[in-house]
Structure formats: structure tokens, C-alpha cells
Design a protein around this motif. Structure first.
Motif, PDB file in Angstrom:
ATOM      1  N   LEU A   1      28.943 -24.670 -34.491  1.00 20.01           N
ATOM      2  CA  LEU A   1      29.086 -23.742 -35.406  1.00 20.01           C
ATOM      3  C   LEU A   1      27.938 -22.738 -35.628  1.00 20.01           C
ATOM      4  N   GLY A   2      26.480 -23.362 -35.616  1.00 17.26           N
ATOM      5  CA  GLY A   2      25.542 -22.392 -35.709  1.00 17.26           C
ATOM      6  C   GLY A   2      25.475 -21.468 -34.650  1.00 17.26           C
ATOM      7  N   ARG A   3      25.586 -21.498 -33.506  1.00 18.33           N
ATOM      8  CA  ARG A   3      25.563 -20.541 -32.354  1.00 18.33           C
ATOM      9  C   ARG A   3      26.545 -19.750 -32.340  1.00 18.33           C
ATOM     10  N   ALA A   4      28.006 -20.113 -32.909  1.00 21.72           N
ATOM     11  CA  ALA A   4      28.971 -19.179 -32.844  1.00 21.72           C
ATOM     12  C   ALA A   4      28.917 -18.143 -34.141  1.00 21.72           C
ATOM     13  N   GLU A   5      28.125 -18.618 -35.269  1.00 27.21           N
ATOM     14  CA  GLU A   5      28.023 -17.749 -36.416  1.00 27.21           C
ATOM     15  C   GLU A   5      26.657 -16.907 -36.097  1.00 27.21           C
ATOM     16  N   LEU A   6      25.594 -17.453 -35.307  1.00 26.24           N
ATOM     17  CA  LEU A   6      24.493 -16.547 -34.935  1.00 26.24           C
ATOM     18  C   LEU A   6      25.146 -15.427 -33.959  1.00 26.24           C
ATOM     19  N   THR A   7      25.841 -15.775 -33.235  1.00 24.79           N
ATOM     20  CA  THR A   7      26.515 -14.713 -32.360  1.00 24.79           C
ATOM     21  C   THR A   7      27.219 -13.626 -33.143  1.00 24.79           C
ATOM     22  N   LEU A   8      27.961 -13.995 -34.384  1.00 23.60           N
ATOM     23  CA  LEU A   8      28.511 -12.988 -35.037  1.00 23.60           C
ATOM     24  C   LEU A   8      27.558 -12.109 -35.712  1.00 23.60           C
TER      25      LEU A   8
ATOM     26  N   LEU B   1      39.072 -23.915 -38.686  1.00 22.22           N
ATOM     27  CA  LEU B   1      37.958 -24.741 -38.476  1.00 22.22           C
ATOM     28  C   LEU B   1      38.365 -26.162 -39.103  1.00 22.22           C
ATOM     29  N   ARG B   2      38.936 -25.856 -40.180  1.00 25.38           N
ATOM     30  CA  ARG B   2      39.429 -27.181 -41.044  1.00 25.38           C
ATOM     31  C   ARG B   2      40.224 -27.974 -40.386  1.00 25.38           C
ATOM     32  N   THR B   3      41.046 -27.595 -39.257  1.00 28.87           N
ATOM     33  CA  THR B   3      42.043 -28.158 -38.586  1.00 28.87           C
ATOM     34  C   THR B   3      41.457 -28.896 -37.407  1.00 28.87           C
ATOM     35  N   GLY B   4      40.090 -28.872 -37.246  1.00 35.41           N
ATOM     36  CA  GLY B   4      39.490 -29.654 -36.141  1.00 35.41           C
ATOM     37  C   GLY B   4      38.709 -30.869 -36.828  1.00 35.41           C
ATOM     38  N   GLU B   5      37.666 -31.126 -36.045  1.00 40.42           N
ATOM     39  CA  GLU B   5      37.056 -32.518 -36.323  1.00 40.42           C
ATOM     40  C   GLU B   5      35.895 -32.204 -37.274  1.00 40.42           C
ATOM     41  N   ALA B   6      35.360 -31.022 -37.578  1.00 42.83           N
ATOM     42  CA  ALA B   6      34.273 -30.739 -38.406  1.00 42.83           C
ATOM     43  C   ALA B   6      34.664 -31.049 -40.088  1.00 42.83           C
ATOM     44  N   SER B   7      33.886 -31.745 -40.840  1.00 44.60           N
ATOM     45  CA  SER B   7      34.230 -31.863 -42.225  1.00 44.60           C
ATOM     46  C   SER B   7      33.905 -30.481 -43.059  1.00 44.60           C
ATOM     47  N   ASP B   8      34.134 -30.519 -44.209  1.00 47.30           N
ATOM     48  CA  ASP B   8      34.179 -29.232 -45.041  1.00 47.30           C
ATOM     49  C   ASP B   8      32.585 -28.935 -45.237  1.00 47.30           C
TER      50      ASP B   8
END
Length: 270
Positions: free
Chosen positions: A27-34, A109-116
């Protein structure tokens, strides 16, 4: 109001420490790219605290600091930490949460494995890392330029900074709940920013305010961080004052956590 408009709680999962770390990194890598693609947001987060620190030096030089144990440097450099917390974390992250919500990223993202909690934390990681790097550079570089002695109580400086970062993430999530669009985040974050700069000791230390006003302002969200960083630097905080500042910070963190659980929205506002 639809039940999907307000935060809901996912079913509890078994603890999975290794999986949590993997998901947070992704999640951090994806957000950093954006974040790196958004030049305007990146400029505000990185340049504004530095520019404000430089611009405020002349104003602070004219303050009467006699009897406070403070100097221009120990007002200016800790104050720069306040600029980072408010601009690079709070204001920046409010816009990020709103944008990801309106683009349905958070819902997917909430439909995947990650918690809130993982989703919100992972989205905040790039902002937190950038802010922490800025703070280290401002504290170290500013101290060198202004010829400041090392902090007397470095543990208080570190505690104020780290707890302040946590609080800004929570308050950004709460603000995002009441913000309809990314553009509107510039308006909804302004009251908190203005109150923090004027009343939390970012520009004017609480030490130079009248006692009654200082007591009231010490209860504002950013005030305890400023007190711990600034007075931890010069070593003027008593045990009672330290405990009070930490207690106020913890209370705000608890309130922020409750606010996120109660109000944070995962779907676009209508």
C-alpha cells in the motif's frame, strides 16, 4: 443516510504479522507512486514548511523572549516541526484520503485482505516518511545554521514528534469524513491550520502568552507536541508539565481514533 456512507467495521481476522507488513509495504509503495505524480501536492508538502520557517525568522527575532529560556532558534526550529505536521501530514493526507475515497480506491481495497487500519496506515506511510525526513533535516540543519546546542531532553523531542505524527493522521482521516471533494479539502482543513498556527505555539510560544490564554491554548491538539519539542530542547519542562503534555496528546489520539471509527467514510459522499 445509507449505512454504507459511514464507517463500518470488518469482521475480525486472525493476527498475521508477516502478512500485515507485506500489505503495508504494498500500500505504501502504491501511494508513494501516486504522490510522486502529483507535483502540486508534493510541492506543498515539501516546500511550504521550509519557506514558512525562513519567512518567520524575522518575526520571531522581534519577540521578547526574556525570562522564557528560549531563543530565536529554539522558537523557530521547533516551530518548523509544526509546519511539517500541519502541512505535510494533516492537510496533505486529508486530500489524499478524500481523493482515494472519491476514486473508489478505498472501497476496492476493503474487498481484499487488508484491514481498515492497514488501509489508512498504508495510505499515510509515504506522507509520514517524507514528514519524518523533513523534521530530521530541519532539526539538524536548522540547529547547525543557528548554532544551537543539542536538545537537553531528546527523548521528549522524539516523543512529541512521533505522537504528533500519529495524531495528524487520525485528524486527517476525521477531516476527510466531512470533505466532499479534493478541492474542498483546502477549505475544510483551513480552520484547524489557522488555530494551530495561532494558538498552539507554532509561531508564538505559549511561554510568552498570558497565563490564562496559555493554559487554554495548551489543550489544543498541536500544543503538546510543540511543548515537548520546544521545551524538551531547552530542558525547561518539569515532570508535571511533561506528564500533562503527554496526557493531552494521548487524549487527542484516543478522540481521533474514536472519530475515525465513527465518521470515516469509505464510499463517495453524495
Amino acid at each position: 443516510m445509507s449505512t454504507t456512507d459511514v464507517a463500518t467495521v470488518k469482521a475480525p481476522r486472525r493476527a498475521d504479522t508477516s502478512g500485515m507488513g507485506r500489505r503495508l509495504r504494498a500500500l505504501g509503495r502504491a501511494e508513494l507512486t501516486l504522490l510522486m505524480r502529483n507535483k502540486a501536492m508534493l510541492f506543498v508538502a515539501l516546500a511550504t514548511p521550509v519557506l514558512l520557517t525562513v519567512l518567520m525568522r524575522q518575526t520571531i527575532s522581534g519577540m521578547s523572549l526574556k525570562g522564557t529560556g528560549l531563543s530565536t532558534g529554539t522558537v523557530l526550529i521547533p516551530g518548523s516541526i509544526g509546519y511539517v505536521l500541519v502541512f505535510a501530514v494533516y492537510a496533505n493526507l486529508t486530500g489524499i484520503y478524500v481523493t482515494r475515497r472519491e476514486e473508489l480506491v478505498l472501497k476496492r481495497l476493503r474487498t481484499g485482505e487488508a484491514s481498515d487500519g492497514e488501509i489508512l496506515t498504508g495510505s499515510a506511510l509515504p506522507s509520514l516518511v517524507l514528514a519524518l525526513g523533513q523534521c530530521v533535516l530541519l532539526l539538524g540543519g536548522g540547529a547547525a545554521v543557528l548554532d544551537l546546542a543539542p536538545p537537553e531532553r531528546p527523548e521528549l523531542v522524539a516523543a512529541g514528534l512521533l505522537l504528533g505524527l500519529v495524531l495528524m493522521v487520525l485528524l486527517a482521516a476525521v477531516s476527510a469524513a466531512f470533505t466532499r471533494t479534493t478541492e474542498a479539502s483546502q477549505i475544510t482543513t483551513f480552520p484547524f491550520m489557522a488555530i494551530s498556527f495561532v494558538g498552539s505555539g507554532v509561531v508564538v510560544p505559549l511561554d510568552v502568552m498570558p497565563d490564562t490564554l496559555a493554559d487554554v491554548c495548551s489543550l489544543l491538539p498541536v500544543s503538546p507536541t510543540m511543548e515537548l519539542v520546544r521545551n524538551g530542547w531547552v530542558g525547561t519542562l518539569s515532570g508535571v508539565d511533561t506528564a500533562q503534555a503527554l496526557a493531552v496528546l494521548v487524549v487527542w489520539i484516543v478522540l481521533g481514533t474514536l472519530g475515525v471509527r465513527r465518521w470515516f467514510r469509505w464510499e463517495p459522499r453524495r
